[in-house]
Design an enzyme around this catalytic site. Structure first.
Site, PDB file in Angstrom:
ATOM      1  N   LYS A 103       0.837  -1.190   0.000  1.00  0.00           N
ATOM      2  CA  LYS A 103       0.000   0.000   0.000  1.00  0.00           C
ATOM      3  C   LYS A 103       0.876   1.245   0.000  1.00  0.00           C
ATOM      4  CE  LYS A 103       0.640   2.004   3.365  1.00  0.00           C
ATOM      5  NZ  LYS A 103       1.863   2.611   3.952  1.00  0.00           N
ATOM      6  N   TYR A 191      -4.567   4.155   6.435  1.00  0.00           N
ATOM      7  CA  TYR A 191      -5.048   3.208   7.447  1.00  0.00           C
ATOM      8  C   TYR A 191      -6.349   3.710   8.082  1.00  0.00           C
ATOM      9  CZ  TYR A 191      -0.622   0.705   7.231  1.00  0.00           C
ATOM     10  OH  TYR A 191       0.453  -0.026   6.807  1.00  0.00           O
TER      11      TYR A 191
END
Ligand code: NAD
Length: 341
Positions: A103, A191
């Protein structure tokens, strides 16, 4: 299922790959590390010796494409700076390998779409390394919310922050917009965004945002320090999120429901998780047997390949976050809410 182990090549031997991912292979049942790709022959040779890899399985960025001739490698794991994910995913798929990519998936929507298309064209699978979705405490939080333990979910708050230290090699490129694609949002705010999506199980429909950087702080010439964003979900749930390269280590979320509050703090740490459930019955600290979630996500992808299933966090999941993060930036730039979805 027979315990067949697929062979993995790790590309980019930086802090995350060497300290978290490579050691995790020892806890994998279906995956083994077989090859390394690095710009530093010394580092690759040292790690190859440490992990018992054959010298012929050390590659560099120039001969990367010759991985196609190595049948021991089934999967390539891309752990490079963000803007390089797209090129190495496309080349890896063209070499006939399945791709796990860290990511954020890429630094633009177009790059994500090219990555998905390249893997589809090659008939290979693509997964994004969203480790929190394979981690026991995060999975428990999802389960408790879905099972109505806090009543009807109303609000999520999620905060992710850490001080950016560009004097450290792993943070130098994070201050460079060309390589990082953006600031704290692309790196850790993602996140907070992910948590709102997996806790609600919904996609946001409207976003507002505000960003700031401390005036004169040389770390934030190119990338943002702070970005706060609010998401509206179809069920009426709202989420207030923060992301910062300024404040001290925070990685948490809270879910507020009509009959309780669930707190996971830290939520996305590598190994520490504190889960608390507060209801009329009192406050309960929930203790679980934590898992090695790096190994869990790596093995998940191997099993999906072995059983020809779509991974839980495929390229489309990464693309959705990039679309939403671009909308967050747009809302912050315009100073107006942006409709999404
Ligand atoms: P890092 O700087 O420690 O590692 C990056 C590696 O890429 C280094 O070995 C570096 O030499 C190499 N590299 C190759 N070409 C480069 C170039 N042109 N410029 C700079 N470096 C180059 O960074 P990291 O913290 O290991 O992050 C790598 C990736 O992993 C990022 O995409 C990051 O978002 C992701 N990451 C994910 C997590 C997670 O918890 N899932 C945690 C940390 C990092």
């Amino acid at each position: 299922m027979e315990e067949k182990k697929l062979g993995w090549a790790v590309v980019g031997l930086g802090k995350f790959a060497t300290e978290q991912l490579i050691p995790a292979f020892s806890d994998c049942k279906h995956s083994k590390l077989v090859a390394l790709v690095s710009g530093s022959p010394e580092k690759a040779e040292r790690l190859a010796a440490e992990y018992g890899l054959e010298a012929q399985n050390i590659y560099n960025y120039q001969n990367y494409d010759t991985l196609k001739d190595n049948p021991a490698v089934d999967v390539i794991y891309i752990v490079l700076p963000n803007s390089l994910h797209a090129e190495y995913t496309v080349r890896g798929a063209q070499a006939g390998k399945h791709i796990m990519c860290e990511k954020p998936m890429a630094t633009s929507v177009e790059d994500c779409q090219q990555m998905i298309a390249a893997c589809q064209k090659a008939g290979k699978k693509l997964m994004i390394g969203y480790r929190a979705q394979y981690e026991t405490y995060n999975l428990k939080a999802i389960e408790l919310i879905r099972n109505g333990k806090i009543g009807k979910l109303k609000l999520i708050t999620s905060d992710h922050g850490r001080p950016l230290k560009p004097d450290q090699p792993e943070d130098k490129w994070r201050a460079d917009k060309k390589l990082a694609g953006g600031g704290s949002l692309m790196d850790i705010g993602i996140y907070s965004l992910q948590a709102t999506r997996y806790l609600t199980g919904e996609e946001p429909i409207e976003i507002s945002a505000m960003k700031s950087s401390t005036p004169g702080d040389p770390r934030f010439k190119e990338v943002e320090e702070n970005i706060n964003f609010t998401l509206r979900f179809p069920s009426g749930v709202l989420a207030n999120c923060s992301s910062s390269y300024g404040f001290f280590e925070v990685k948490r979320f809270q879910a507020f429901g009509s009959e309780g509050t669930l707190t996971l703090d830290p939520a996305t740490d590598y190994d520490e998780h504190n889960l608390t459930l507060k209801t009329d019955a009192g406050t309960e600290e929930i203790k679980l047997n934590g898992n090695n979630h790096f190994a869990a996500e790596i093995d998940h992808f191997s099993v999906c390949i072995l059983e020809n299933k779509t991974p839980k966090t495929p390229g489309e999941e990464g693309l959705q976050d990039i679309k939403l993060m671009m909308a967050i930036y747009e809302a912050a730039e315009k100073g107006q809410p942006v409709k999404v979805g």
